[in-house]
Design an enzyme around this catalytic site. Structure first.
Site, PDB file in Angstrom:
ATOM      1  N   PRO A  81      -1.701  -6.821 -12.434  1.00  0.00           N
ATOM      2  CA  PRO A  81      -0.873  -7.652 -11.551  1.00  0.00           C
ATOM      3  C   PRO A  81       0.615  -7.303 -11.665  1.00  0.00           C
ATOM      4  CG  PRO A  81      -2.514  -9.000 -12.648  1.00  0.00           C
ATOM      5  CD  PRO A  81      -2.630  -7.623 -13.234  1.00  0.00           C
ATOM      6  N   GLY A  82       1.070  -6.943 -12.859  1.00  0.00           N
ATOM      7  CA  GLY A  82       2.507  -6.697 -13.057  1.00  0.00           C
ATOM      8  C   GLY A  82       2.943  -5.269 -12.810  1.00  0.00           C
ATOM      9  N   GLU A 105      -8.250  13.079  -7.459  1.00  0.00           N
ATOM     10  CA  GLU A 105      -8.250  11.813  -6.713  1.00  0.00           C
ATOM     11  C   GLU A 105      -7.384  11.954  -5.453  1.00  0.00           C
ATOM     12  OE1 GLU A 105      -7.378   8.364  -9.052  1.00  0.00           O
ATOM     13  OE2 GLU A 105      -7.146   7.069  -7.308  1.00  0.00           O
ATOM     14  N   GLY A 133      -4.859   0.891  24.853  1.00  0.00           N
ATOM     15  CA  GLY A 133      -4.323  -0.339  25.440  1.00  0.00           C
ATOM     16  C   GLY A 133      -4.778  -1.556  24.653  1.00  0.00           C
TER      17      GLY A 133
END
Ligand code: FAD
Length: 386
Positions: free
Chosen positions: A131-132, A245, A342
Site C-alpha cells: 500500500p505504501g 516481465e 463514435g
C-alpha cells in the site's frame, strides 16, 4: 491486417498457435463477460490450459514442464490479446512467476511446486507492491525474520494479479531493513500456510475478469528452503527477471493493439454516415493508415526484442524501452479506434470500449512509464557521450 512474416516462429509454433486460438475462441471468448462480472476465471480453466500444455511451456521436462520454449508462452499471451481476454492470468503465471522458482528455487522446492504450476493445479502470483510503495521497491516494509529453520513473514501486499486464487506466491520481503535495496530477499509462500490471508477483490476500472487482490502475512512461517536464491539478493533477482516481465508487456500490448485495429477496420467498413461507409471518409482512412504504419513498426520492434531475449541479450534498458513504447502505442491505438466507433465506442459491450479501459494499466504495472524513462535516461544521460 496483412502481417509481415515472423521468422522467429517455425511451423510447430504455428500449429500450436492454431490450437491455442481454438481454445481461446471456444473456451474463453464465450464466457469472458460472465467472468468479468465474477472478477475471475474458474479454476477448471487453469486445469484445461495445463492439460493442453498452455502453461509454463518453456519449463524443462526435468522440472515438470512441457519442455518447449518461451515462444509458446508468448503465443498464449498473443492469442489471449487477440480476443481481448484479460481474465486468464496465464502469462503472468508462466512467464513471470514460474521463472523465479525455476531459476532460484532449491531442487526440492522446484519439485514440490513446478509440476503443479505446469498442470494448472497451482496458480502463481508475485507480490512486490505494498500500500505504501510500488515504484520504489527498496522501501517495502514486509519483513522476514529468521527463526531456527524457518522464516517468519509479517506484512501486506496490494494490487496482486491472480492474488485471489493464487496457491503459490513469490513475496518480496526485507531481511535487513536498514540496508534498503540490499536488504531485500524473495520467499515462496503457499496459500495453505497459517497466517496467510487475502483481502477483498479490488474493483478496477478495467481488466474486470482478472483477479487482483490484497494479501496479508501475519506471522507466516515458511521453511528455510522457501527462500529463493541467496539472502539479500532479492532486488538483483527482481531486476534480472523484470526484463522478461517487461518484454511480456510489449508482446501483449502489440497483440491487443493489432486486435483493436482489426476490429475497427471491420466496424468502419460496416457503419454508414452521410450515405457512405465510415471507412470512406478521408479522416478515417488516414487515421487507420497511420495506425497501420505504427503497428508495422511495433511488430518489427517487438519481434526484435523477443529475438534478443532468446539470445540472452535483452538487458533492463532495452526491455524498459520496449515496455514504454508498446504500452504507449496501445494507448494511442485504442484511443483512436474508440473515436472511430463514435458513441458505440463508449458502450461497454463493444470490444473497443473494453480494450480502451483495459489498456490503461499497461503504462502503470510492471513499472510505470515514468520509471521506464528513468531506467533509460540513466543509460542515455549518465554515460559519457559517444
Ligand atoms: C491491475 C494491477 C495489477 C498489478 N499487478 C501487480 C502484481 O501482480 N504484483 C505486484 O507486485 N504489483 C502489481 N501491481 C502494482 C504495480 O506494479 C504498481 O501499481 C506500479 O509499479 C506503480 O506503483 P504505485 O501504484 O505504488 O505508484 P507510485 O509508485 O506511488 O507512483 C505514483 C506516480 O509517481 C510516479 N513516480 C514514482 N517514482 C517516480 C520517479 N522516480 N520519477 C518520476 N515519477 C515517479 C509514478 O510513475 C506514478 O505516476 C499491479 C497494479 C495494478 C493496478
Amino acid at each position: 491486417m496483412p502481417h509481415a512474416s515472423r521468422p522467429l516462429f517455425g511451423p510447430e509454433h504455428q500449429s500450436f498457435r492454431d490450437q491455442v486460438r481454438r481454445f481461446c475462441e471456444r473456451e474463453i471468448a464465450p464466457h469472458h463477460t460472465d467472468w468479468e462480472a465474477a472478477h475471475g476465471v474458474p479454476r477448471e480453466l487453469w486445469r484445461r490450459a495445463g492439460e493442453l500444455g498452455l502453461l509454463c511451456a518453456w519449463l524443462p521436462e526435468a522440472d515438470g514442464g512441457p519442455g518447449a520454449d518461451l515462444l509458446y508462452d508468448l503465443i498464449v499471451c498473443e492469442e489471449l490479446g487477440r480476443i481481448g481476454a484479460t481474465g486468464p492470468g496465464f502469462p503472468l503465471h508462466s512467464v513471470i512467476v514460474a521463472p523465479y522458482i525455476a531459476h532460484h528455487g532449491t531442487p526440492a522446492l522446484k519439485a514440490r511446486l513446478l509440476p503443479g504450476m505446469a498442470s494448472g493445479e497451482r496458480i502463481g502470483a508475485i507480490a512486490m507492491t505494498e500500500p505504501g510503495t510500488g515504484s520504489d521497491l527498496a522501501r517495502i516494509r514486509t519483513r522476514a525474520e529468521r527463526d531456527g529453520d524457518h522464516w517468519v513473514i509479517h506484512g501486506q501486499k496490494t494490487f496482486i494479479t491472480n492474488g485471489h486464487h493464487a496457491d503459490v506466491v513469490v513475496v518480496a520481503c526485507k531481511t535487513e531493513p536498514e540496508r534498503g535495496a540490499r536488504g531485500v530477499s524473495l520467499f515462496v509462500v503457499t496459500a495453505d500456510t497459517p497466517g496467510f490471508s487475502r483481502g477483498r477483490q479490488l474493483h478496477k476500472i478495467g481488466q474486470h475478469a482478472q483477479d487482483t487482490a490484497e494479501l496479508f502475512f501475519d506471522g507466516v512461517r515458511v521453511p528455510a528452503d522457501h527462500q529463493l536464491g541467496e539472502a539479500n539478493q532479492g532486488f538483483r533477482y527482481l531486476m534480472r527477471e523484470l526484463a522478461q516481465e517487461r518484454l511480456l508487456v510489449s508482446v501483449q500490448c502489440q497483440a491487443r493493439a493489432e486486435a483493436a485495429f482489426e476490429g475497427t477496420v471491420r466496424y468502419t467498413q460496416q457503419r454508414q454516415a452521410f450515405g457512405q461507409r465510415v471507412a470512406d471518409f478521408q479522416n478515417t482512412r488516414f487515421q487507420l493508415a497511420g495506425l497501420w504504419a505504427e503497428l508495422q513498426a511495433g511488430r518489427a520492434y517487438c519481434d526484435q526484442l523477443i529475438a534478443r531475449h532468446l539470445d540472452g541479450g535483452l538487458d533492463a534498458v532495452d526491455a524498459s524501452a520496449g515496455k514504454l513504447w508498446h504500452s504507449e502505442l496501445l494507448g494511442r491505438v485504442t484511443d483512436t479506434c474508440l473515436q472511430l466507433h463514435g458513441g458505440y465506442g463508449y458502450m461497454a459491450e463493444y470490444p473497443i470500449a473494453r480494450a480502451y479501459v483495459d489498456a490503461r494499466i499497461e503504462r502503470i504495472y510492471a513499472g510505470t512509464s515514468e520509471i521506464m524513462k528513468e531506467v533509460i535516461a540513466r543509460a542515455v544521460c549518465d554515460q559519457p557521450a559517444p
